[in-house]
Structure formats: C-alpha cells, structure tokens
Design an enzyme around this catalytic site. Structure first.
Site, mmCIF file in Angstrom:
data_model
loop_
_atom_site.group_PDB
_atom_site.id
_atom_site.type_symbol
_atom_site.label_atom_id
_atom_site.label_comp_id
_atom_site.label_asym_id
_atom_site.label_seq_id
_atom_site.Cartn_x
_atom_site.Cartn_y
_atom_site.Cartn_z
ATOM 1 N N GLY A 43 0.774 -1.239 0.000
ATOM 2 C CA GLY A 43 0.000 0.000 0.000
ATOM 3 C C GLY A 43 0.805 1.287 0.000
ATOM 4 O O GLY A 43 0.396 2.274 -0.589
ATOM 5 N N ASP A 102 -5.356 2.189 10.656
ATOM 6 C CA ASP A 102 -6.772 1.908 10.891
ATOM 7 C C ASP A 102 -6.934 1.474 12.357
ATOM 8 O O ASP A 102 -6.999 2.322 13.236
ATOM 9 C CB ASP A 102 -7.163 0.818 9.879
ATOM 10 C CG ASP A 102 -8.632 0.504 9.841
ATOM 11 O OD1 ASP A 102 -9.428 1.428 9.633
ATOM 12 O OD2 ASP A 102 -8.989 -0.673 10.011
ATOM 13 N N ASP A 158 -5.588 -0.483 -2.018
ATOM 14 C CA ASP A 158 -6.435 -1.398 -2.799
ATOM 15 C C ASP A 158 -7.760 -1.750 -2.148
ATOM 16 O O ASP A 158 -7.947 -1.612 -0.941
ATOM 17 C CB ASP A 158 -5.678 -2.707 -3.018
ATOM 18 C CG ASP A 158 -5.615 -3.565 -1.739
ATOM 19 O OD1 ASP A 158 -5.156 -3.034 -0.706
ATOM 20 O OD2 ASP A 158 -6.052 -4.722 -1.768
HETATM 21 P P1 IMP Z 1 -4.430 -1.690 10.817
HETATM 22 O O1 IMP Z 1 -4.097 -0.309 11.255
HETATM 23 O O2 IMP Z 1 -3.523 -2.752 11.391
HETATM 24 O O3 IMP Z 1 -5.880 -2.030 11.112
HETATM 25 O O4 IMP Z 1 -4.261 -1.877 9.274
HETATM 26 C C1 IMP Z 1 -3.990 -0.866 8.391
HETATM 27 C C2 IMP Z 1 -4.058 -1.478 7.009
HETATM 28 O O5 IMP Z 1 -5.412 -1.812 6.701
HETATM 29 C C3 IMP Z 1 -3.632 -0.507 5.939
HETATM 30 O O6 IMP Z 1 -2.248 -0.545 5.716
HETATM 31 C C4 IMP Z 1 -4.440 -0.997 4.758
HETATM 32 O O7 IMP Z 1 -3.758 -2.043 4.075
HETATM 33 C C5 IMP Z 1 -5.706 -1.543 5.359
HETATM 34 N N1 IMP Z 1 -6.797 -0.544 5.283
HETATM 35 C C6 IMP Z 1 -7.326 0.170 6.298
HETATM 36 N N2 IMP Z 1 -8.292 1.004 5.860
HETATM 37 C C7 IMP Z 1 -8.355 0.827 4.522
HETATM 38 C C8 IMP Z 1 -9.150 1.449 3.475
HETATM 39 O O8 IMP Z 1 -10.003 2.330 3.681
HETATM 40 N N3 IMP Z 1 -8.909 0.997 2.218
HETATM 41 C C9 IMP Z 1 -7.990 0.036 1.926
HETATM 42 N N4 IMP Z 1 -7.217 -0.546 2.860
HETATM 43 C C10 IMP Z 1 -7.403 -0.158 4.149
HETATM 44 MG MG MG Z 2 -4.372 -3.662 2.013
#
Ligand code: IMP
Ligand code: MG
Length: 179
Positions: A43, A102, A158
């Site tokens: 990403g 996220d 993506d």
């Molecule tokens: P987290 O903070 O461990 O939950 O994960 C973050 C990852 O979730 C990011 O690097 C993205 O790959 C994926 N992600 C979170 N939100 C989105 C979105 O709105 N679109 C696409 N991928 C997302």
């Molecule tokens: Mg992803």
C-alpha cells in the site's frame, strides 16, 4: 475502473500538497542524521515513491510486507511477516512509511519489532489516519490527513488488490462491494 468511483477525496494536487508538507517536515526533523525509510508493502509504495523525492537528505530505503493473521486473531495484533527487511536497523533512525493506520495493530507490531532489532529511533509516517477505528494506542509522528471511517482506494491503496493505480484517493460505489 473509473466507473466504480463514488467520490474523489484527495485529488493529485491535494496529495502533492500533503506529501510536500510531510517531506519538508521530515527534512527539518532529521537534518544531520542517517535516515532509513521502511515502506510497508504494498500500500505505501506510491506514497513512499513521492515522499522520498520531497526529502532533501541522504535516505536509505527498505521494505517489509506484512499481513494480519485473519479475523479470529486480528485483535491480538499478531502480524505475519511476508517479506522482512533486507538489512539490519541497528544504529539507524527508522521512519516507517504506511498508507493508512486503521486499528493501529499493524503499526504497533512493527514499531515493537523494529525496536527489538536495535533501531536508534523509530517514528511513523502515514498518508491517512482513521482515528475513529483505533483499537490500540499508537503514536504517529507524521500524518498526511485524518479521514473518517470510509473505505478508500487509490494512490497505492487497494480493494481486493484493485484500484492501486488510481492517481487519486477515492471512495467506491456501494455496488462494487456487492459484486
Ligand atoms: P491496521 O491499522 O492494522 O488495522 O491496518 C492498516 C491497514 O489496513 C492498511 O495498511 C491498509 O492495508 C488496510 N486498510 C485500512 N483502511 C483501509 C481502506 O479504507 N482501504 C484500503 N485498505 C485499508
Ligand atoms: Mg491492504
């Protein structure tokens, strides 16, 4: 591909403005230091390519690819490393480059992981941040922009491996998810 777009949230001019601001800030903060940028694949690929060209310092690059272990273990924050660093981070100032934070679980895990490998300092830079979705507290040093809890794609990001090549950040029409 373009027919699937609901709304453009950050166009190319806006992204350029955000990335320039972050690059200038990082340049200022790391002056006189050896900086290692660690991009989180896939990403952060597009963001990192633009960001590094806005940093007026000697930087080294490395990449990691990670994936969450799946729904049942997601809340544990356990992350599977699909591609590890090519080189050690001992005595290096590391800046993790992420696309979106996220839940924060991925970034939290990566910061611990790099600290355990002897980095001199560890900081994080994310293009986008969804603070409303946070499950674990994580300090992010550089944030391009906060966004609400909307699923977005483009500029490297993506949905089911698609839309990474859009030059802007956009939301998708609801019917795309129903397909
Ligand atoms: P987290 O903070 O461990 O939950 O994960 C973050 C990852 O979730 C990011 O690097 C993205 O790959 C994926 N992600 C979170 N939100 C989105 C979105 O709105 N679109 C696409 N991928 C997302
Ligand atoms: Mg992803």
């Amino acid at each position: 591909m373009i027919r699937d777009i609901q709304e453009v949230l950050f166009d190319e001019a806006k992204l350029n403005q955000i990335v320039s601001r972050l690059g200038a800030q990082i340049t200022e903060d790391y002056r006189g230091k050896d900086l290692l940028l660690v991009g989180i694949l896939k990403g952060a690929n597009v963001f990192m390519a633009d960001l590094m060209r806005k940093i007026d310092l000697h930087v080294q690059l490395d990449f990691m690819a990670v994936s969450s272990y799946g729904m049942s273990t997601e809340s544990s924050g356990v992350v599977r490393i699909l591609k590890d660093l090519d080189h050690g981070v001992e005595n290096k100032h590391v800046l993790i480059i992420e696309d979106i934070v996220d839940s924060g679980l991925t970034l939290h895990y990566l910061m611990d992981y790099l600290a355990a490998r002897g980095a001199l300092s560890i900081a994080a830079c994310t293009l986008l941040d969804k603070p409303d979705r946070r499950k674990v507290d994580v300090a992010i040093d550089y944030v391009g922009s906060p966004i609400p809890d909307v699923f977005i794609v483009g500029y490297g990001i993506d949905y089911a491996e698609k839309y990474r090549n859009l030059p802007y950040i956009a939301s998708l029409k609801p019917e795309v998810y129903a397909k």
